[in-house]
Write an enzyme that holds these catalytic residues in place. Structure first.
Site, PDB file in Angstrom:
ATOM      1  N   THR A   1       1.776  -6.634   1.833  1.00 46.04           N
ATOM      2  CA  THR A   1       3.236  -6.771   1.945  1.00 46.04           C
ATOM      3  C   THR A   1       3.760  -5.576   2.745  1.00 46.04           C
ATOM      4  OG1 THR A   1       3.477  -5.675  -0.211  1.00 46.04           O
ATOM      5  CG2 THR A   1       3.514  -8.079  -0.188  1.00 46.04           C
TER       6      THR A   1
ATOM      7  N   LEU B   1      -4.274   0.098  -8.330  1.00 46.14           N
ATOM      8  CA  LEU B   1      -5.431   0.773  -7.752  1.00 46.14           C
ATOM      9  C   LEU B   1      -5.037   2.057  -7.044  1.00 46.14           C
ATOM     10  CD1 LEU B   1      -7.461  -2.160  -6.194  1.00 46.14           C
ATOM     11  CD2 LEU B   1      -7.334  -1.400  -8.563  1.00 46.14           C
TER      12      LEU B   1
ATOM     13  N   CYS C   1       0.765   2.519   0.657  1.00 44.88           N
ATOM     14  CA  CYS C   1       1.475   2.061  -0.540  1.00 44.88           C
ATOM     15  C   CYS C   1       2.763   2.824  -0.804  1.00 44.88           C
ATOM     16  CB  CYS C   1       0.556   2.142  -1.752  1.00 44.88           C
ATOM     17  SG  CYS C   1      -0.797   0.944  -1.720  1.00 44.88           S
TER      18      CYS C   1
END
Length: 462
Positions: free
Chosen positions: A94, A162, A272
């Site tokens: 994403t 993660l 991230c």
């Protein structure tokens, strides 16, 4: 098989990036038959040959083991996977939209649509990708629209947690499991999938869809805030002559605060944290939750400002200009134990110095190839010694253990000038200073070693 026992579900994993490849291999390790799906034929071929398309400790061994065992296979055919599996994990990316802070949800929507439209029997679709709150409800509508007649499927959310460099352990032994939007049937099925870690004590939290969607981005936002907080404090330390590392140690003894993620330095990057806090910022604005927008904007600005601080230190060390100065850069990955250079502060700083006319030579134990694809105009070395040879300034930008353990005397004999910018506050400044280096850190008191025994004796006498 006893009548009360359920047959093991077969699993598909849609997307084989960092999340998907690791999840697929870990599910095979837990005893399931798994098929991984990706649209990239080259990546699928690598995985079929038992090779991980990126560096992640422990992952190549798992992939090789279970491709050989037959539990794990890979395909580009979504119809094959939909017909094979009972539980379908959506693990696609994403990324941040071009020209916006919003998340690009086209891959998630496409994955849900493709799986649902190709299902040949009832099943469970499980979202693991990190998405803005409200996405799962929209995906449920897409699934209901495209499901073949007579087929039933639930869509639930099971966010991933993660950490790159520790992804295998985090999948096999997660610190928590969150199930969002489940019914009794789908919760029981997920508990069957995760039976091994649950039996080992991993807690399970059952939530509604919006809460499950918010968990991962909220965790990332908190960690980003903690990092930017200590980096803001490090600026005060620089101005006041205090030591941010000792300060962080003192703060860390407070159980309400803790020491983790209180390491001042170059700041966070990767695929991230930056894009997740920006997506949360964007979504918060859409929902009218403006306090979160303001907070996250400050977190992002503080973080990006750390990169400029390192550039300023390099300019200062070179007398105001890095033009034609040789700079040895140690580190390209956004953090150790990965070859990921997405939004890497290290590469960003290296590229900025290059644009200012410096002769930049980069060394990273794992990320050379990925860095070279992204910034081919930088110089690259095969060793730490080669990177710093003849350097006017040496900069540690990723805290690989190889750099932490480096011998300052040996490296000092290779450089032109013994000037070190420790942008991760990871070096023993006393030892480096004693070896004749000028060490510039982020919010730490400069360590100045005595020049000779007479000065040392004088200092002791005083």
């Amino acid at each position: 098989m006893k009548k009360s026992e359920q047959p093991a579900p077969r699993i598909s994993v849609i997307g084989t990036g960092y999340l998907g490849a690791t999840h697929a291999a870990a599910m095979a390790e837990l005893g399931f038959e798994v098929i991984g799906v990706d649209t990239d034929p080259r990546k699928v071929e690598e995985l079929r040959e038992g090779r991980a398309p990126f560096f992640e400790p422990g992952l190549p061994e798992l992939i090789t083991k279970h491709v050989a065992s037959g539990r794990l296979r890979f395909t580009t055919d979504i119809a094959e996977a939909a017909a094979f599996a009972d539980v379908h994990f959506i693990c696609v990316g994403t990324p941040q939209q071009s020209g916006s802070f919003a998340a690009n949800l086209s891959y998630v929507e496409g994955a849900a649509r493709s799986v649902a439209s190709n299902m040949t029997h009832d099943g469970l679709i499980v979202g693991k990708s990190t998405v803005p709150v409200g996405t799962a409800a929209r995906l449920r509508a897409i699934v209901a629209e495209v499901l073949p007649e007579g087929i039933q499927a639930e869509l639930v959310w099971n966010p991933e947690f993660l950490r790159e460099g520790k992804a295998v352990d985090d999948t096999l032994a997660p610190d928590r499991l969150v199930f969002g939007g489940t019914t009794d049937r789908s919760e029981a099925l997920l508990r069957q999938v995760y039976a091994t870690p649950i039996a080992a004590g991993t807690p399970v939290l059952v939530a509604d869809l919006p809460t499950a969607e918010l968990v991962k981005v909220s965790a990332n936002a908190f960690l980003a805030t903690k990092i930017s907080f200590i980096n803001a404090i490090s600026e005060i330390c620089d101005a006041a002559g205090a030591d941010v590392s000792l300060l962080a140690d003192a703060l860390g003894h407070d159980v309400r605060i803790g020491r983790q993620f209180l390491n001042a330095g170059l700041g966070f990057g990767g695929g991230c944290l930056p894009k997740d806090i920006r997506a949360l910022m964007h979504r918060s604005g859409e929902l009218g939750a403006y306090a979160a927008v303001g907070l996250l904007q400050q977190v992002d600005e503080i973080n990006m400002g750390r990169r400029q601080r390192v550039i300023d230190l390099a300019l200062e060390a070179c007398g105001g200009s890095v033009l034609n100065r040789r700079i040895g850069v140690l580190g390209a990955a956004f953090k150790p134990h990965t070859d990921d250079v997405r939004d890497s502060p290290a590469l960003n700083v290296a590229a900025a110095l290059h644009l200012r006319g410096a002769q930049v030579v980069v060394y990273d134990p794992q990320a050379r190839s990925t860095a070279q694809r992204m910034f081919p105009t930088l110089g690259y070395a095969d060793s730490m010694g080669e990177a710093v040879s003849g350097a006017d300034v040496t900069v540690v930008l990723t805290e690989w253990q190889e750099f932490v353990d480096a011998d300052p005397v040996t490296l000092g004999n290779l450089v032109h000038t013994r000037t070190m910018i420790d942008a991760r506050n990871c070096l023993d400044a006393v030892a480096w200073s004693a070896a004749g280096w000028k060490v510039l850190s982020m919010g730490r008191v400069p360590e100045v070693a005595p020049l000779d025994a007479d000065l040392a004796a004088l200092a002791t006498a005083r």
